[in-house]
Design an enzyme around this catalytic site. Structure first.
Site, PDB file in Angstrom:
ATOM      1  CD  GLU A  49     -25.066  24.762 -43.896  1.00  0.00           C
ATOM      2  OE1 GLU A  49     -24.298  25.628 -43.414  1.00  0.00           O
ATOM      3  OE2 GLU A  49     -25.770  24.014 -43.216  1.00  0.00           O
ATOM      4  CG  ASP A  60     -18.418  32.668 -39.749  1.00  0.00           C
ATOM      5  OD1 ASP A  60     -19.025  31.593 -39.811  1.00  0.00           O
ATOM      6  OD2 ASP A  60     -18.802  33.712 -40.295  1.00  0.00           O
TER       7      ASP A  60
END
Length: 281
Positions: A49, A60
């Site tokens: 990824e 995140d």
């Protein structure tokens, strides 16, 4: 079929699970990103990824946020993402890379580029799909249609707080695999994962034929051993990104550390203990 579909069909026939490392494009620079991806492939990772740096991160944690900031400060541009894929697939000057790659990208970046334009550029560059964490299921029809037309996997996320009727709709509009978020909150390494995760994954298996990959909070071999029996793949991000950021002894040492960690996780996937459960075919 996308390369993601081909990969999971092969792994299923071999009775194996996938390791999906996450790294941030352009951290610390795009040339090093290419070297990291090749190193992960050498270690035996099944897919990579590639995070697209964004100034307004969605879910995140601090480790990945910091990596995005470093990449942006060093001048990362979206065009470099596509150039990265092209260089790895072309094999110049090294052999062509066969490892499937998917981008982790904000929907706002896709919209700004144009959904079809983004997908076309990504496919031409050798990417097999996109994980879009901020794509609302109510707005996903067009993206799903475009991605299917180009055999480009559209991976969406199911979280611990997603209602089950909504999970079903997300699964219907996803392709490649379903990304199951293990914990509520942001990405990052955790020592413990919630017991409700197993129950929800078991329920999802009865609702969809998509492979199920678990991410967020997987920090090391012990959690990999616990989760491998109930997942088709495991996504490890912050633990890799932290190793890349901590490279004080040079690039060669960092690549060795990344490779050794990936090999350790792969070995752990082959020796699952703890949450062992018979997989529903």
């Amino acid at each position: 079929m996308s390369d993601v579909d081909v990969l999971f069909a092969r792994l299923r026939s071999e009775g194996r699970k996938a390791l999906l490392p996450f790294i941030s494009a352009g951290d610390p620079d795009i040339e090093t990103t290419a070297a990291i991806i090749r190193t992960l492939a050498e270690a035996g990772a099944d897919m990579c990824e590639v995070g697209v740096p964004y100034s307004d991160p969605i879910a995140d944690g601090p480790v990945i946020q910091a990596s995005y900031q470093r990449a942006l400060e060093s001048g990362f541009r979206l065009s470099q993402l596509f150039e990265l894929g092209e260089s790895l697939r072309s094999g110049s000057p090294q052999p062509p890379l066969s490892l499937p790659m998917v981008t982790m990208v904000s929907y706002s970046i896709m919209l700004r580029t144009g959904i079809e334009a983004y997908v076309r550029r990504a496919v031409a560059a050798g990417y097999s799909g996109a994980i879009v964490p901020d794509l609302l299921v109510e707005e996903a029809d067009e993206a799903a249609r475009i991605c299917r037309a180009h055999d480009f996997s559209l991976v969406q996320l199911v979280t611990p707080t997603t209602p089950r009727d909504r999970q079903l709709r997300i699964a219907e509009l996803s392709s490649g695999f379903l990304y199951v978020v293990s914990v509520t909150g942001i990405t990052g390494e955790r020592r413990e994962l919630p017991p409700s995760l197993l129950e929800n994954v078991g329920w999802l298996r009865e609702q969809t034929e998509l492979p199920i990959c678990i991410g967020f909070g997987i920090s090391g071999p012990e959690q990999v051993r616990q989760l491998a029996p109930v997942a088709d793949g495991l996504i490890v991000g912050s633990a890799f990104v932290r190793r890349i950021a901590a490279a004080h002894d040079g690039r060669a040492a960092m690549l060795e550390d990344v490779k050794a960690f990936a090999e350790e996780l792969i070995q752990a996937m082959r020796e699952p203990v703890g949450l062992a459960s018979k997989r529903t075919q």
